[in-house]
Design an enzyme around this catalytic site. Sequence first.
Site, mmCIF file in Angstrom:
data_model
loop_
_atom_site.group_PDB
_atom_site.id
_atom_site.type_symbol
_atom_site.label_atom_id
_atom_site.label_comp_id
_atom_site.label_asym_id
_atom_site.label_seq_id
_atom_site.Cartn_x
_atom_site.Cartn_y
_atom_site.Cartn_z
ATOM 1 N N ASP A 1 0.826 -1.206 0.000
ATOM 2 C CA ASP A 1 0.000 0.000 0.000
ATOM 3 C C ASP A 1 0.861 1.257 0.000
ATOM 4 O OD1 ASP A 1 0.443 0.944 2.762
ATOM 5 O OD2 ASP A 1 -0.643 -0.862 3.349
ATOM 6 N N ILE A 2 0.236 2.377 -0.213
ATOM 7 C CA ILE A 2 0.937 3.642 -0.425
ATOM 8 C C ILE A 2 1.803 4.045 0.758
ATOM 9 C CG2 ILE A 2 -0.966 5.075 0.409
ATOM 10 C CD1 ILE A 2 -0.317 7.018 -1.911
#
Length: 273
Positions: A150-151
């Site tokens: 994820d980011i």
Amino acid sequence: MRGGKARDARPLARADRAPVLPRPPRDPADVPEGVRLSKVMSERAMCSRREADLWIERGWVFVNGEQISELGSRIDPNAEISISKEAKLDQAKQVTILLNKPIGYVSGQPEADCKPAVTLISAESWVRQSGDPEFKPWMLRGLAPAGRLDIDSTGLLVFTQDGRIAKKLIGEDSLVEKEYLVRVSGEMIPGGLKLLQHGLELDGKPLKPAWVKQLNEDQLHFILKEGKKRQIRRMCELVGLRVIGLKRVRIGRVKLGDLQLGQWRFLRPDESF
């Protein structure tokens, strides 16, 4: 009408029309049997379905010695399948890239105000190794992430053109280990460590057993064999913790090693997941 009899423009009476005969029952011999050739090739880890269809169209696939060039062809799932030297050369050109993803980049399709991690792959950020091919822009075509980070996470992210590797890492039956170092805040509930190891569920489904060790009061060590969306962050929330840092350091037998943030390298011929 002038010059002849007037043509009768009335429609034929229903009784004058040709009768509509019922269709004969379909001959069972005409019903396709077997399994799609591309599906069998994918299940045998010869290539991805997409690659199989491309090779079939080009006449590069043989079943029991017979060339197959029609898409959708079905075969006996136990049949012998071979591919031409052209297919082998095509597959040998496929690259797999290991990237140390920084925070702020998304693994796959770009979202609003987010940059895709694949944009970090350039000649400038390449860590060269002995025996590497020369990096060329065409290598970015068909390059897809085999898994997600994820980011807000960093660490090892795999991009590949090879359907066999993608299937091994993210296929439904994949059991490849993913190893993470996780920094947390908060206070774990009583028995929380055992719950992290086995006993939690996400999205109404129980999670597979995980290897989880507490390194100190604010750091955990995870090894998972699955990868649900934001899985570790959600698991930690269930036991009273908040993830403030997450780094993936290994996938299967391949380690992040000393790659710096934003750097990448090719998967070497002597490496496998």
